[in-house]
Design an enzyme around this catalytic site. Structure first.
Site, PDB file in Angstrom:
ATOM      1  N   LYS A  13       0.834  -1.213   0.000  1.00  0.00           N
ATOM      2  CA  LYS A  13       0.000   0.000   0.000  1.00  0.00           C
ATOM      3  C   LYS A  13       0.864   1.256   0.000  1.00  0.00           C
ATOM      4  CE  LYS A  13      -2.282  -0.924   3.851  1.00  0.00           C
ATOM      5  NZ  LYS A  13      -1.645  -2.203   4.283  1.00  0.00           N
ATOM      6  N   ARG A  88      -9.878   0.589   8.729  1.00  0.00           N
ATOM      7  CA  ARG A  88      -9.439  -0.749   9.094  1.00  0.00           C
ATOM      8  C   ARG A  88     -10.536  -1.539   9.789  1.00  0.00           C
ATOM      9  NH1 ARG A  88      -3.531   0.544   9.307  1.00  0.00           N
ATOM     10  NH2 ARG A  88      -2.344  -1.308   9.829  1.00  0.00           N
ATOM     11  N   ARG A 127      11.634  -6.055   5.459  1.00  0.00           N
ATOM     12  CA  ARG A 127      11.455  -4.674   5.916  1.00  0.00           C
ATOM     13  C   ARG A 127      12.008  -4.511   7.333  1.00  0.00           C
ATOM     14  NH1 ARG A 127       5.589  -1.879   5.508  1.00  0.00           N
ATOM     15  NH2 ARG A 127       5.187  -2.776   7.551  1.00  0.00           N
ATOM     16  N   ARG A 133      11.565  -1.401  11.887  1.00  0.00           N
ATOM     17  CA  ARG A 133      10.336  -0.882  12.497  1.00  0.00           C
ATOM     18  C   ARG A 133       9.889  -1.868  13.573  1.00  0.00           C
ATOM     19  NH1 ARG A 133       4.970   0.460   8.944  1.00  0.00           N
ATOM     20  NH2 ARG A 133       3.706  -0.547  10.529  1.00  0.00           N
ATOM     21  N   ARG A 144      -0.659  -8.323  13.947  1.00  0.00           N
ATOM     22  CA  ARG A 144      -1.188  -7.352  12.973  1.00  0.00           C
ATOM     23  C   ARG A 144      -1.948  -8.063  11.848  1.00  0.00           C
ATOM     24  NH1 ARG A 144       3.884  -4.512  11.123  1.00  0.00           N
ATOM     25  NH2 ARG A 144       2.522  -3.127   9.975  1.00  0.00           N
TER      26      ARG A 144
HETATM   27  P1  AMP Z   1       0.458   0.809   9.639  1.00  0.00           P
HETATM   28  O1  AMP Z   1       1.672   1.653   9.464  1.00  0.00           O
HETATM   29  O2  AMP Z   1      -0.675   1.217   8.725  1.00  0.00           O
HETATM   30  O3  AMP Z   1       0.724  -0.663   9.561  1.00  0.00           O
HETATM   31  O4  AMP Z   1      -0.079   1.100  11.125  1.00  0.00           O
HETATM   32  C1  AMP Z   1       0.719   0.835  12.249  1.00  0.00           C
HETATM   33  C2  AMP Z   1      -0.165   0.660  13.477  1.00  0.00           C
HETATM   34  O5  AMP Z   1      -0.920   1.860  13.720  1.00  0.00           O
HETATM   35  C3  AMP Z   1      -1.221  -0.438  13.366  1.00  0.00           C
HETATM   36  O6  AMP Z   1      -0.704  -1.713  13.684  1.00  0.00           O
HETATM   37  C4  AMP Z   1      -2.260   0.042  14.369  1.00  0.00           C
HETATM   38  O7  AMP Z   1      -1.843  -0.206  15.708  1.00  0.00           O
HETATM   39  C5  AMP Z   1      -2.232   1.545  14.169  1.00  0.00           C
HETATM   40  N1  AMP Z   1      -3.193   1.973  13.119  1.00  0.00           N
HETATM   41  C6  AMP Z   1      -2.888   2.532  11.919  1.00  0.00           C
HETATM   42  N2  AMP Z   1      -4.002   2.805  11.222  1.00  0.00           N
HETATM   43  C7  AMP Z   1      -5.043   2.399  11.996  1.00  0.00           C
HETATM   44  C8  AMP Z   1      -6.455   2.389  11.826  1.00  0.00           C
HETATM   45  N3  AMP Z   1      -7.043   2.857  10.707  1.00  0.00           N
HETATM   46  N4  AMP Z   1      -7.209   1.902  12.855  1.00  0.00           N
HETATM   47  C9  AMP Z   1      -6.650   1.439  13.990  1.00  0.00           C
HETATM   48  N5  AMP Z   1      -5.328   1.396  14.207  1.00  0.00           N
HETATM   49  C10 AMP Z   1      -4.516   1.873  13.217  1.00  0.00           C
END
Ligand code: AMP
Length: 192
Positions: A13, A88, A127, A133, A144
């Site tokens: 993404k 999400r 990654r 990260r 996740r």
């Molecule tokens: P990402 O970088 O999109 O993988 O997001 C990292 C973390 O941020 C996720 O594992 C969640 O803990 C939190 N997060 C990001 N976007 C959302 C969302 N739309 N709803 C809930 N938690 C989110």
């Protein structure tokens, strides 16, 4: 255009969003990036979100919907945006629809990137090695992916019913995925 990129962590993404930013001149709205910035800045939202993110669980709908509602009001997002990592949950998708409807707008296109489990694991392991990260570590990554399957996957039937969603093979080379996204956006833009 208002675009959603949907898919599990590691589906590509972020890569595709960055390319669309260049091509369409609209911003990428990544809730993950916004939350990481809040954590780094030590804001009240960041303090609340940190432990949840470290575990690999989802931050509450209220918090993320609030962040997105503020962000889409900013001048650079008026003409459109690319949502990466939001919505999400179905509750987030419904909140987004309401939010846009109130402004006479809608989600124009949902791009679903489909990648199989083994490939996701391999990508995230890479990654993690490259970027370190913390929530890419194998154990948290599993949480996740579970969160994706339980809470985010139901968005597929939601957008099959409510939007213009295109499924794209995220295992294909980046340029092929990019080309198919462009075609999907054209198709959705032509929709009345
Ligand atoms: P990402 O970088 O999109 O993988 O997001 C990292 C973390 O941020 C996720 O594992 C969640 O803990 C939190 N997060 C990001 N976007 C959302 C969302 N739309 N709803 C809930 N938690 C989110």
């Amino acid at each position: 255009m208002r675009i959603i990129l949907l898919g599990p962590p590691g589906a590509g993404k972020g890569t595709q969003a960055a390319r669309l930013v260049q091509r369409l001149g609209i911003p990428q709205l990544s809730t993950g990036d916004m939350l990481r910035a809040a954590v780094a800045a030590g804001t009240p939202i960041g303090l609340k979100a940190k432990a949840i993110m470290d575990r690999g669980d989802l931050v509450s709908d209220d918090v993320v919907v609030g962040i997105v509602a503020d962000r889409v009001e900013e001048a650079d997002a008026r003409a459109g945006f690319i949502l990466d990592g939001f919505p999400r949950t179905v509750a987030q998708a419904e909140a987004l629809d309401r939010l846009l409807e109130a402004r006479g707008a809608r989600v124009d296109s949902v791009i679903r990137l489909v990648v199989d489990q083994d490939e996701l694991l391999a990508r995230i392991a890479k990654r993690y090695a490259d970027q370190g990260r913390p929530d890419d570590n194998p154990e948290t990554f599993k949480t996740r992916v579970d969160a994706y399957l339980r809470q985010t996957r139901p968005l597929v039937p939601y957008y099959q019913k409510h939007g213009c969603m295109t499924e794209i093979d995220g295992m294909a080379p980046v340029e092929i995925v990019a080309k198919q996204i462009d075609q999907a956006l054209e198709h959705c833009a032509a929709r009345v």
